[in-house]
Design a protein around this motif. Structure first.
Motif, PDB file in Angstrom:
ATOM      1  N   ASP A 222      43.170  44.282  33.592  1.00  0.00           N
ATOM      2  CA  ASP A 222      44.235  44.189  32.587  1.00  0.00           C
ATOM      3  C   ASP A 222      43.662  44.088  31.183  1.00  0.00           C
ATOM      4  O   ASP A 222      42.818  43.239  30.906  1.00  0.00           O
ATOM      5  CB  ASP A 222      45.125  42.976  32.832  1.00  0.00           C
ATOM      6  CG  ASP A 222      46.191  42.856  31.752  1.00  0.00           C
ATOM      7  OD1 ASP A 222      47.066  43.740  31.682  1.00  0.00           O
ATOM      8  OD2 ASP A 222      46.123  41.903  30.946  1.00  0.00           O
ATOM      9  N   VAL A 223      44.148  44.956  30.300  1.00  0.00           N
ATOM     10  CA  VAL A 223      43.732  44.933  28.896  1.00  0.00           C
ATOM     11  C   VAL A 223      44.844  44.415  27.989  1.00  0.00           C
ATOM     12  O   VAL A 223      44.663  44.353  26.780  1.00  0.00           O
ATOM     13  CB  VAL A 223      43.327  46.345  28.407  1.00  0.00           C
ATOM     14  CG1 VAL A 223      42.249  46.940  29.286  1.00  0.00           C
ATOM     15  CG2 VAL A 223      44.530  47.278  28.340  1.00  0.00           C
ATOM     16  N   ALA A 224      45.975  44.031  28.566  1.00  0.00           N
ATOM     17  CA  ALA A 224      47.170  43.793  27.775  1.00  0.00           C
ATOM     18  C   ALA A 224      47.435  42.332  27.453  1.00  0.00           C
ATOM     19  O   ALA A 224      47.765  41.976  26.325  1.00  0.00           O
ATOM     20  CB  ALA A 224      48.386  44.396  28.479  1.00  0.00           C
ATOM     21  N   GLY A 225      47.338  41.452  28.459  1.00  0.00           N
ATOM     22  CA  GLY A 225      47.771  40.083  28.252  1.00  0.00           C
ATOM     23  C   GLY A 225      49.289  40.011  28.216  1.00  0.00           C
ATOM     24  O   GLY A 225      49.996  40.936  28.632  1.00  0.00           O
ATOM     25  N   GLY A 226      49.840  38.909  27.695  1.00  0.00           N
ATOM     26  CA  GLY A 226      51.279  38.759  27.543  1.00  0.00           C
ATOM     27  C   GLY A 226      52.037  38.906  28.846  1.00  0.00           C
ATOM     28  O   GLY A 226      51.567  38.555  29.932  1.00  0.00           O
ATOM     29  N   HIS A 227      53.266  39.435  28.741  1.00  0.00           N
ATOM     30  CA  HIS A 227      54.115  39.622  29.916  1.00  0.00           C
ATOM     31  C   HIS A 227      53.481  40.572  30.922  1.00  0.00           C
ATOM     32  O   HIS A 227      53.677  40.422  32.137  1.00  0.00           O
ATOM     33  CB  HIS A 227      55.490  40.162  29.503  1.00  0.00           C
ATOM     34  CG  HIS A 227      56.400  39.110  28.940  1.00  0.00           C
ATOM     35  ND1 HIS A 227      56.841  38.033  29.669  1.00  0.00           N
ATOM     36  CD2 HIS A 227      56.952  38.986  27.711  1.00  0.00           C
ATOM     37  CE1 HIS A 227      57.634  37.281  28.922  1.00  0.00           C
ATOM     38  NE2 HIS A 227      57.709  37.834  27.720  1.00  0.00           N
ATOM     39  N   VAL A 228      52.714  41.556  30.429  1.00  0.00           N
ATOM     40  CA  VAL A 228      52.083  42.500  31.346  1.00  0.00           C
ATOM     41  C   VAL A 228      51.160  41.764  32.310  1.00  0.00           C
ATOM     42  O   VAL A 228      51.249  41.921  33.538  1.00  0.00           O
ATOM     43  CB  VAL A 228      51.305  43.586  30.573  1.00  0.00           C
ATOM     44  CG1 VAL A 228      50.542  44.482  31.542  1.00  0.00           C
ATOM     45  CG2 VAL A 228      52.253  44.416  29.709  1.00  0.00           C
ATOM     46  N   LEU A 229      50.283  40.924  31.786  1.00  0.00           N
ATOM     47  CA  LEU A 229      49.357  40.182  32.633  1.00  0.00           C
ATOM     48  C   LEU A 229      50.107  39.224  33.560  1.00  0.00           C
ATOM     49  O   LEU A 229      49.757  39.090  34.739  1.00  0.00           O
ATOM     50  CB  LEU A 229      48.352  39.415  31.771  1.00  0.00           C
ATOM     51  CG  LEU A 229      47.342  38.529  32.516  1.00  0.00           C
ATOM     52  CD1 LEU A 229      46.566  39.323  33.552  1.00  0.00           C
ATOM     53  CD2 LEU A 229      46.395  37.856  31.525  1.00  0.00           C
ATOM     54  N   ALA A 230      51.125  38.579  33.046  1.00  0.00           N
ATOM     55  CA  ALA A 230      51.897  37.661  33.882  1.00  0.00           C
ATOM     56  C   ALA A 230      52.520  38.387  35.072  1.00  0.00           C
ATOM     57  O   ALA A 230      52.480  37.898  36.212  1.00  0.00           O
ATOM     58  CB  ALA A 230      52.984  36.993  33.043  1.00  0.00           C
ATOM     59  N   ASN A 231      53.062  39.560  34.829  1.00  0.00           N
ATOM     60  CA  ASN A 231      53.694  40.328  35.909  1.00  0.00           C
ATOM     61  C   ASN A 231      52.669  40.902  36.875  1.00  0.00           C
ATOM     62  O   ASN A 231      52.928  41.012  38.079  1.00  0.00           O
ATOM     63  CB  ASN A 231      54.557  41.445  35.317  1.00  0.00           C
ATOM     64  CG  ASN A 231      55.826  40.905  34.676  1.00  0.00           C
ATOM     65  OD1 ASN A 231      56.443  39.990  35.190  1.00  0.00           O
ATOM     66  ND2 ASN A 231      56.200  41.471  33.537  1.00  0.00           N
ATOM     67  N   VAL A 232      51.502  41.271  36.368  1.00  0.00           N
ATOM     68  CA  VAL A 232      50.435  41.755  37.249  1.00  0.00           C
ATOM     69  C   VAL A 232      49.998  40.638  38.194  1.00  0.00           C
ATOM     70  O   VAL A 232      49.858  40.846  39.405  1.00  0.00           O
ATOM     71  CB  VAL A 232      49.245  42.283  36.425  1.00  0.00           C
ATOM     72  CG1 VAL A 232      48.044  42.553  37.330  1.00  0.00           C
ATOM     73  CG2 VAL A 232      49.639  43.555  35.671  1.00  0.00           C
ATOM     74  N   CYS A 233      49.770  39.457  37.648  1.00  0.00           N
ATOM     75  CA  CYS A 233      49.377  38.322  38.493  1.00  0.00           C
ATOM     76  C   CYS A 233      50.439  38.015  39.540  1.00  0.00           C
ATOM     77  O   CYS A 233      50.121  37.751  40.711  1.00  0.00           O
ATOM     78  CB  CYS A 233      49.129  37.084  37.641  1.00  0.00           C
ATOM     79  SG  CYS A 233      47.655  37.159  36.597  1.00  0.00           S
ATOM     80  N   ALA A 234      51.712  38.060  39.143  1.00  0.00           N
ATOM     81  CA  ALA A 234      52.801  37.731  40.060  1.00  0.00           C
ATOM     82  C   ALA A 234      52.898  38.705  41.224  1.00  0.00           C
ATOM     83  O   ALA A 234      53.384  38.345  42.303  1.00  0.00           O
ATOM     84  CB  ALA A 234      54.126  37.695  39.299  1.00  0.00           C
ATOM     85  N   SER A 235      52.425  39.948  41.024  1.00  0.00           N
ATOM     86  CA  SER A 235      52.551  40.961  42.071  1.00  0.00           C
ATOM     87  C   SER A 235      51.213  41.302  42.738  1.00  0.00           C
ATOM     88  O   SER A 235      51.118  42.277  43.476  1.00  0.00           O
ATOM     89  CB  SER A 235      53.179  42.239  41.495  1.00  0.00           C
ATOM     90  OG  SER A 235      52.466  42.698  40.356  1.00  0.00           O
ATOM     91  N   THR A 236      50.191  40.482  42.491  1.00  0.00           N
ATOM     92  CA  THR A 236      48.898  40.687  43.138  1.00  0.00           C
ATOM     93  C   THR A 236      48.919  40.103  44.545  1.00  0.00           C
ATOM     94  O   THR A 236      49.514  39.058  44.791  1.00  0.00           O
ATOM     95  CB  THR A 236      47.771  40.051  42.297  1.00  0.00           C
ATOM     96  OG1 THR A 236      47.699  40.738  41.038  1.00  0.00           O
ATOM     97  CG2 THR A 236      46.424  40.149  42.982  1.00  0.00           C
ATOM     98  N   LYS A 237      48.254  40.772  45.454  1.00  0.00           N
ATOM     99  CA  LYS A 237      48.242  40.353  46.858  1.00  0.00           C
ATOM    100  C   LYS A 237      47.546  39.000  47.048  1.00  0.00           C
ATOM    101  O   LYS A 237      46.783  38.543  46.193  1.00  0.00           O
ATOM    102  CB  LYS A 237      47.519  41.398  47.718  1.00  0.00           C
ATOM    103  CG  LYS A 237      48.285  42.688  47.923  1.00  0.00           C
ATOM    104  CD  LYS A 237      47.495  43.616  48.848  1.00  0.00           C
ATOM    105  CE  LYS A 237      48.252  44.891  49.163  1.00  0.00           C
ATOM    106  NZ  LYS A 237      47.486  45.760  50.090  1.00  0.00           N
TER     107      LYS A 237
END
Length: 331
Positions: A222-237
């Motif tokens: 992830d290069v974005a941070g913010g909501h993008v990173l939060a949503n990536v973490c939430a949907s990681t296996k």
């Protein structure tokens, strides 16, 4: 007569910040034990912030920006380097606190340099630059935390940018199924060419999301941070790993601890600026092995010193694909 070299110079006075291409006497070079003829430099996101004055990147004036360079040693008082050695520099505050690479000459500390891998020309090394070296550090972090191709898809955000482009290319070559996230749908063909299996729009990740979402990604860059990173973490296996290296979408992290304590997700922070020498050298060795140099030309744009400022403005506006190099070989 004192030797001089061309440099991009940022100065500041009561009227604000000024950027110009100037002939600089060699005796103005800062302290350091190695002098390098810069063959090629780059224009990174941080350089763009410095040139436009959009962020508090430059710590003192006047400053030569450029957080990267590749070149040839011309003088050295260090036993580690001799005239003729080809070297690369990434980070260490160069272009922020110490004169950087957007100039015909640079003088730096010996410990900031790594050898140029024989697989790359100076121009190819700068097509990789800090962005690609950071991408490799992210890949190494995923591997270190046990993410393998067999575990499922790996997500790359900001995929059409410098870090993202190299991450997609390296991960796909290593056998991972890469899902690329971009806000530029016109870059789909480009990303597929780099090895992405499919493309997702950035808008899928930009809004506030649930603390936990459907498990999808074995790992992510992830290069974005913010909501993008939060949503990536939430949907990681379960027990997946997210390597975070940027803040293009913001410095905040509007997340909960749920992905970390319920799914065992690892958030691995990646710092390329002060990274230890051992890891730097390993990252460049891995790039020489795991990145096909043929992918670099289509993702690289070359500009002159004079064109750096308008290019910086395009970069910050999200109008630059991949990498920007600045050839500096002087007669």
């Amino acid at each position: 007569m004192t030797e001089s070299f061309r440099a991009l110079l940022i100065s500041e006075d009561e009227g604000g910040q000024r950027v110009e291409v100037a002939d600089v006497p060699a005796d103005r070079l800062p302290a350091g034990d190695v002098t390098v003829r810069v063959d090629c430099s780059t224009l990174n996101y941080k350089d763009a912030l410095a040139l436009t004055g959009s962020g508090k990147v430059v710590r003192s004036f006047p400053m030569v920006p450029g957080i990267d360079f590749a070149g040839t040693v011309t003088e050295s008082s260090s036993p580690d380097w001799a005239p003729g050695d080809q070297v690369v520099l990434n980070g260490w505050g160069v272009g922020e606190r110490h004169w950087g690479g957007l100039a015909g000459r640079a003088r730096v500390d010996a410990g900031w340099l790594v050898p140029l891998e024989s697989a790359f020309t100076p121009q190819q090394a700068m097509s990789i630059g800090t962005a690609g070296y950071t991408a490799m550090l992210c890949v190494m972090a995923l591997e270190r935390h046990g993410v393998t191709p067999e575990q499922g898809e790996v997500l790359v955000t900001g995929a059409s940018g410098g870090v993202g482009s190299i991450a997609v290319a390296v991960l796909s070559k290593l056998g991972y199924t890469v899902v690329a996230v971009t806000g530029r749908p016109e870059e789909e063909e480009y990303l597929i060419g780099l090895g992405a299996a499919r493309i997702l729009p950035r808008s899928d990740f930009e809004g506030p999301g649930r603390p936990l979402a459907k498990e999808q990604w074995a790992g992510a860059v992830d290069v974005a941070g913010g909501h993008v990173l939060a949503n990536v973490c939430a949907s990681t296996k379960y027990r997946g790993t997210v390597a975070a290296c940027g803040l293009a979408a913001g410095m905040d992290l509007p997340a909960t601890v749920a992905p970390f304590i319920l799914h065992g997700v690892t958030l691995a922070g990646i710092d390329s600026v002060m990274c230890p020498q051992e890891d730097r050298r390993e990252a460049w060795r891995r790039l020489a092995r795991d990145l096909d140099p043929a992918v670099l030309e289509p993702m690289t744009e070359a500009v002159s010193l004079e064109d750096c400022l308008p290019t910086a403005e395009r970069l910050l506006a999200g109008q630059v694909r991949g990498r920007v190099i600045v050839p500096l070989i002087e007669a």
